[in-house]
Motif scaffolding. Structure first.
Motif, short mmCIF file in Angstrom:
data_model
loop_
_atom_site.label_atom_id
_atom_site.label_comp_id
_atom_site.label_asym_id
_atom_site.label_seq_id
_atom_site.Cartn_x
_atom_site.Cartn_y
_atom_site.Cartn_z
N SER A 79 48.62 33.61 46.92
CA SER A 79 47.62 34.43 47.60
C SER A 79 47.85 35.92 47.32
CB SER A 79 47.65 34.18 49.11
OG SER A 79 48.94 34.45 49.59
N LEU A 80 49.06 36.28 46.91
CA LEU A 80 49.32 37.67 46.54
C LEU A 80 49.23 37.85 45.03
CD1 LEU A 80 52.27 38.62 48.93
CD2 LEU A 80 49.85 39.16 49.16
N GLY A 81 48.65 36.89 44.35
CA GLY A 81 48.44 37.05 42.91
C GLY A 81 49.65 36.70 42.08
N SER A 82 50.70 36.14 42.69
CA SER A 82 51.90 35.78 41.93
C SER A 82 52.34 36.94 41.04
CB SER A 82 51.62 34.51 41.13
OG SER A 82 52.77 34.13 40.40
N THR A 83 52.70 36.64 39.78
CA THR A 83 53.19 37.70 38.89
C THR A 83 52.10 38.67 38.46
OG1 THR A 83 52.94 36.07 37.16
CG2 THR A 83 55.17 36.54 37.87
N ASP A 84 50.83 38.27 38.58
CA ASP A 84 49.76 39.18 38.20
C ASP A 84 49.59 40.31 39.21
OD1 ASP A 84 49.19 37.82 35.96
OD2 ASP A 84 47.41 36.81 36.71
N GLY A 85 50.04 40.09 40.44
CA GLY A 85 49.87 41.09 41.47
C GLY A 85 48.40 41.26 41.85
N PHE A 86 48.08 42.35 42.54
CA PHE A 86 46.69 42.60 42.91
C PHE A 86 46.45 44.10 42.99
CE2 PHE A 86 49.24 42.14 46.68
CZ PHE A 86 48.79 43.13 47.54
N ASN A 87 45.18 44.46 43.04
CA ASN A 87 44.84 45.89 43.04
C ASN A 87 44.82 46.45 44.45
OD1 ASN A 87 44.68 45.70 40.32
ND2 ASN A 87 42.46 45.93 40.20
N VAL A 88 45.13 47.75 44.56
CA VAL A 88 45.21 48.43 45.84
C VAL A 88 43.89 49.14 46.09
CG1 VAL A 88 46.43 50.25 47.06
CG2 VAL A 88 47.69 48.71 45.58
N VAL A 89 43.45 49.17 47.36
CA VAL A 89 42.17 49.82 47.67
C VAL A 89 42.26 51.33 47.43
CG1 VAL A 89 41.46 48.12 49.36
CG2 VAL A 89 42.79 50.10 50.09
N GLU A 90 41.08 51.95 47.32
CA GLU A 90 41.06 53.41 47.17
C GLU A 90 41.46 54.06 48.48
OE1 GLU A 90 37.56 55.20 45.70
OE2 GLU A 90 37.96 54.55 43.64
N SER B 147 47.65 39.06 32.03
CA SER B 147 46.62 39.24 33.05
C SER B 147 46.99 40.37 34.00
CB SER B 147 46.44 37.95 33.85
OG SER B 147 45.90 36.96 33.03
N GLY B 148 48.28 40.53 34.29
CA GLY B 148 48.74 41.62 35.14
C GLY B 148 48.32 42.97 34.57
N SER B 149 48.50 43.15 33.26
CA SER B 149 48.09 44.40 32.62
C SER B 149 46.59 44.60 32.77
CB SER B 149 48.43 44.41 31.14
OG SER B 149 49.73 44.03 30.89
N CYS B 150 45.81 43.53 32.53
CA CYS B 150 44.35 43.65 32.60
C CYS B 150 43.89 44.08 33.99
CB CYS B 150 43.70 42.32 32.23
SG CYS B 150 43.73 41.98 30.47
N LEU B 151 44.45 43.41 35.02
CA LEU B 151 44.06 43.75 36.39
C LEU B 151 44.38 45.20 36.70
CD1 LEU B 151 45.28 40.57 38.29
CD2 LEU B 151 42.94 41.44 38.27
N ALA B 152 45.54 45.68 36.24
CA ALA B 152 45.97 47.03 36.58
C ALA B 152 45.19 48.07 35.80
CB ALA B 152 47.46 47.18 36.32
N VAL B 153 44.85 47.77 34.56
CA VAL B 153 44.25 48.78 33.70
C VAL B 153 42.74 48.92 33.94
CG1 VAL B 153 43.59 49.06 31.28
CG2 VAL B 153 45.98 48.83 31.89
N ALA B 154 42.07 47.80 34.31
CA ALA B 154 40.61 47.84 34.43
C ALA B 154 40.11 48.98 35.34
CB ALA B 154 40.09 46.49 34.90
#
Lengths: 320, 435, 298
Positions: free
Chosen positions: A131-142, B120-127
């Motif tokens: 749910s936290l995106g595992s190794t991909d992580g997730f984006n932070v809000v503005e 995919s981590g790079s893609c999410l962060a860079v977009a």
């Protein structure tokens, strides 16, 4: 170094970093924020280092701060950058407080290893959290700044830079005061001989615990700032290579002054950026080589250079 | 000055000289050229299987497009009439570094467009950064569907299909060819790619073969390289079908170790990225394993003028045939050329604005190397493509890997419709799939 | 029952190669008090060199079984090169500095060696599979095991026995024990501590390289394999007690069996089972399972 010079440096510090923020080119602003954020972590490590402790798991608190920034706005309507940084720092501080009951019993390499173990367990949990995106992580809000949401992205970056500068400056002031206090001055004594400190009637464990909490809090603040700047969090912030990098920068900076970690952090970020650009096949080699060179020829870190040039003018009238 | 001081001086100078360079290289330059940042793993574990084949394809495409050598309809020189100049940036080192590097490329080095990112981590962060800096960016290889499902973008595109397609295609292939499968199991690396791949495959299997049952999946660490215990576990009670999304060194190690212990004789192995290691493994890849290529690429590609050209020129130049990362990269360059050509036509010759360029690719459909690319999802920013699976067979006469039982699934059969979240789509029984 | 057998055998196989690597690490720590991060690079170099050499060996049509001797030759050759390069060339200048500083010196060496590997071997993976299938396989119920893996267990046992004999039954070995116990005192009694340091480092490095060399036929030798192994070896050494030979054996067994048990019984926890064990050990036996508490000096 003379105490007067030290306090002068601190007083002029904030205006200087802020002014730099106004004149820096766009691309350097981001580098500046990251340097300040990581500088905060290193400042905490410097505090531990003065007691003879090295944490190979400071990424734990750095990552905890970063994930707080990512998770908090999903549940509470908080978008203010400064507030987010403060809450994340406090949360990381609490984590450090809890783990500190265990950590404070350990010294030397055992302390380093236990920190490493805790950070790797946290890393494992994050990787398992889909749910936290595992190794991909997730984006932070503005984020917003005191109720103000800048239209232009570059204004946003500069606002964040100012926030980072203010937080870093307060952290430096605090650490500087602490180092001047009785407890702060005990650091060296604990490093040299803990039993003697205990016989003097002070609790070395409690002093160490306090330092762990301070270092954890500052690492949390650093992680929070970095997360906002990058706009993304992932478990790599917790990984042992990241923690190793923090220790690395501590050595590069030297522990002579509270400004040193910020300075060392800037130098490291610049070094790495250009190593990657001009020697893409050898940047690890360049970074490793610089670390070796500093340890061999500059045991006091970069700060000892400034100190030495200053000593010349002070007629050797200096104290550490 | 003593020698020690001299050494001190030089070591510090070496570290600080970098700082001085900042001032020198700061000036952005005016240009007629189209400066493109090309990002991928050029060092580390993902370099061999993905980064280097992709970079080779990029070098080939830059030269071919500049010389007008790509077959029709892409045989005009340059992109939008401009000569392409590529800057190669390494993706290793984590997302903090990626965001720093992206900003460096655009703000300091004056890059006009970016093609890149395998993780995919790079893609999410860079977009979001690309969006903030208003820079035309094509993600060429990364898999996660979250990029265009969690957010809307104007300037960020992805010209390969997302990872949902790989798993859905795999499940459909099992249903088509091995419809009586009762048990299946997964062994996947314990990180986002492996977890997503297994989740999607498991859900899709439940949808296409409701009677089948999954055994508890195995989750070795990424880059573990050593699967003794896992292979024993699988041997104790082998499933009929074994799904894995392993790639690169991990996949090679797993195949070598498991075939030495005869696992392939007792379970049907399904390798979703198998195509990328077929050439390297050669006859060490056991016959009968099912392989995919994250799209219809490599030995699974349809024979067209374009795909023959890519395969031939690539093999002539680099000594090996292109694998799917090379196709992903090459089609990203074609997409960029189309975008700039369209934008140049619209703006009448002057250097086109980034909005024109993005409009030049949005919602377009075009022919790439052996596949059609349809920019259909994510409001016209995300591609769907057909995909194919087949069974590997070593041909000892020619000394080459061949493929049998190939089934190609049309794009709309294995990709969700526009506006539908891919996990929800599979969970809902893949409504609206046109097979 | 089959599962229990599988856990035991898998755990032993895993423990055997980890023991090779950890033994080198713990030996260097015991004698020199250096926690050598570059040990991971030794493993990687051993694996790369062995993969290349085995490929050449079989391509040239030399006798198949000679490839086993080749692996040992490579490990010893590399061990001597690294010993001279790192210990004599670099670490000798660092003795007397803080332990943690020396860890960082080895960390820096590790970063540099990682790039050197890429320069020499490039980014592609290598494999040298022939020796792995040379010895055939053996069947337990429905389980197949490669005899090569079982031979690895034998190698680990032989090395453990050899080390014990060396330390307890030879004069030089006993002197080395004295150095491990108290370096300063040993030096005071006229032992040439510096020479022991060099020899120990070469032996330790050889063991690290050997770990890589014997694993090369099993794995795809790719960039980054050193990082994975060094963290595991750290965990083993911490669990067993740093500098203790027995500790390395027990630590390797604990890690190997814990991993195997997790894979067979509870795959969900495989990722952090080792760190959890390490944390538990540190909490209850901070000096590791096989170390005596150090006296506190006033």
């Amino acid at each position: 170094m003379s105490p007067a010079f030290r306090s002068n440096l601190l007083q002029i510090g904030l205006p200087v970093i802020l002014a730099l923020g106004l004149f820096m080119p766009d691309w350097a602003i981001f580098l500046g924020i990251i340097s300040l954020a990581k500088g905060l972590v290193v400042l905490g490590l410097m505090l531990l280092w003065r007691t003879g402790l090295v944490s190979f798991g400071q990424g734990l608190f750095y990552g905890a701060g970063a994930y707080m920034v990512g998770i908090l706005p999903q549940y509470l309507p908080i978008t203010d950058a400064l507030l987010l940084v403060l809450i994340s720092a406090v949360a990381a501080g609490f984590l450090a407080f809890a783990l500190g009951f265990l950590l404070r019993r350990y010294r030397e390499i055992f302390f380093a290893m236990l920190c490493l173990a805790f950070s790797m367990i946290f890393f494992g949990i994050l990787v398992k959290s889909e749910s936290l995106g595992s190794t991909d992580g997730f984006n932070v809000v503005e984020t917003s700044y005191l109720g103000f949401v800048p239209e232009e992205p570059i204004v946003m970056q500069r606002m964040l830079y100012i926030t980072a500068a203010v937080v870093a400056w307060f952290a430096c002031l605090f650490v500087n005061r602490y180092l001047g206090s009785t407890m702060g001055r005990l650091s060296r004594a604990i490093k040299d001989n803990e039993l003697r400190v205990e016989y003097l009637g002070f609790s070395a464990k409690r002093a160490v615990h306090f330092k762990i909490v301070i270092a954890g809090t500052m690492a949390g603040a650093g992680g929070a700032l970095a997360a906002i700047a990058i706009g993304h969090v992932d478990p790599e912030m917790v990984w042992w290579i990241q923690s190793g990098e923090f220790v690395f920068v501590t050595i590069l900076s030297g522990v002579g002054n509270v400004i040193a970690p910020l300075l060392g952090s800037v130098v490291f970020e610049i070094l790495r950026t250009f190593a990657i650009e001009y020697a893409p096949q050898a940047w690890q080699f360049v970074v490793g080589g610089c670390l070796l060179a500093v340890i061999m020829f500059l045991p006091g870190g970069l700060w000892s250079l400034i100190e030495r040039s200053k000593e010349g003018k002070d007629d050797g009238n200096s104290s550490r | 000055m003593s020698i020690k001081n001299l050494l001190r001086g030089t070591s510090v100078a070496a570290c600080l000289v970098a700082g001085a360079m900042t001032a020198i290289s700061g000036a952005a330059q005016a240009q007629e050229k189209l400066k493109v940042g090309v990002v991928g793993f050029y060092t580390g574990a993902a370099a061999g299987p993905f980064g280097i084949p992709a970079r080779n394809a990029a070098e080939l495409m830059v030269e071919a497009i500049n010389a007008g050598n790509v077959p029709a309809p892409y045989n005009t020189k340059g992109a939008g009439g401009m000569e392409i100049e590529a800057v190669y940036i390494d993706e290793s080192g984590g997302t903090t570094k990626q965001v720093t590097e992206y900003r460096n490329m655009v703000q300091r080095q004056g890059v006009d467009a970016v093609i890149g990112y395998i993780s995919s981590g790079s893609c999410l962060a860079v977009a979001p950064v690309a969006e903030e800096l208003k820079t035309f960016t094509i993600l060429f290889d990364c898999g996660t569907p979250r990029i265009f499902e969690d957010a809307d973008y104007q300037y960020v595109f992805r010209t390969s299909a997302h990872a949902t397609m790989d798993s859905v295609g795999a499940a459909r292939y099992i249903a088509t060819k091995f419809g009586d499968t009762k048990t299946y199991q997964g062994i996947n690396q314990n990180y986002a790619w492996g977890q997503d791949s297994w989740r999607d495959f498991d859900l899709a299997m439940q949808s296409v073969l409701p009677g089948s049952e999954a055994a508890e999946p195995l989750w070795p660490k990424i880059f573990q390289g050593q699967y003794g215990a896992e292979i024993s576990r699988l041997s104790v009670s082998p499933p009929e079908v074994l799904h894995t999304s392993f790639w690169g060194g991990d996949l090679e190690s797993f195949i070598l170790q498991s075939s030495a212990r005869s696992l392939h004789k007792r379970t049907k192995m399904l390798l979703t990225t198998g195509e990328s290691v077929t050439q390297r493994l050669g006859r060490k890849l056991p016959d009968g394993v099912i392989i995919g290529a994250r799209g219809p690429y490599g030995i699974l590609a349809k024979e067209t003028e374009l795909s023959k050209w890519l395969s031939q020129t690539f093999a002539d130049r680099f000594g090996t045939k292109p694998t799917f990362p090379s196709y992903h990269m090459a089609q990203a360059f074609i997409a960029m050329k189309i975008a700039y050509d369209n934008a140049a036509a619209a703006s009448g010759g002057s250097k086109p604005s980034v909005d024109d360029v993005a409009a030049g690719l949005r919602h377009k459909t075009f022919e790439a190397f052996g596949t059609t690319i349809d920019m259909k999802l994510g409001k016209g920013q995300q591609a769907i493509t057909p995909t194919a699976y087949g069974i590997a067979k070593w041909d000892s006469d020619t000394g080459e890997q061949t493929i049998t039982d190939v089934v190609t699934y049309p794009a709309e059969c294995v990709n969700p419709p526009a506006g539908v979240n891919s996990v929800d789509w599979i969970k809902g029984g893949m409504q609206g799939a046109k097979c | 029952m089959l599962t229990a057998t599988a856990i035991l055998i898998d755990g032993l196989i895993e423990a055997s190669y980890l023991f090779l690597v950890a033994l080198g690490l713990t030996l260097i720590f015991g004698v020199m008090k250096i926690l050598n991060v570059a040990h991971g690079s030794f493993y990687a170099f051993g694996a790369y060199a062995s993969a290349t050499a085995i490929g050449w060996w079989f391509a040239s049509g030399f006798p198949d079984y000679g490839s086993f001797a080749l692996m040992f030759a490579i490990a010893i050759g590399l061990g001597i090169i690294f010993g001279l390069l790192l210990e004599v060339g670099l670490l000798k200048r660092m003795y007397g500095k803080d332990e943690v500083i020396i860890v960082l010196v080895t960390f820096a060496s590790f970063l540099m060696l990682e790039d050197v590997i890429i320069w020499i071997w490039g980014g592609n993976a290598y494999f040298a599979f022939e020796p792995y299938s040379l010895l055939g396989d053996i069947q337990f119920g429905t389980l197949f095991y490669s005899n090569y893996d079982l031979a690895l267990i034998g190698l680990a046992v032989a090395l453990a026995a050899g080390t014990w004999l060396l330390l307890n039954r030879t004069a030089k070995g006993r002197l080395l024990l004295a150095v491990i116990h108290d370096t300063e005192m040993a030096a005071a009694f006229g032992i040439n501590v510096k020479r022991y340091f060099t020899v120990t480092f070469i032996i330790g490095a050889t063991l690290g390289c050997l770990g890589g060399a014997v694993m090369a036929p099993k794995i795809s030798v790719a960039p980054g394999i050193g990082v994975e192994v060094i963290v595991l070896a750290f965990a083993i050494v911490v669990i067993g007690g740093m500098g203790s030979i027995w500790g390395a054996i027990i630590g390797a067994l604990v890690v190997g069996l814990a991993r195997a048990a997790a894979v067979h019984l509870l795959p969900e926890v495989e990722l952090f089972v080792i760190y959890a064990v390490m944390t538990l050990v540190l909490i209850f036996r901070p000096e590791g399972l096989f170390m005596r508490q150090k006296a506190r000096k006033i």
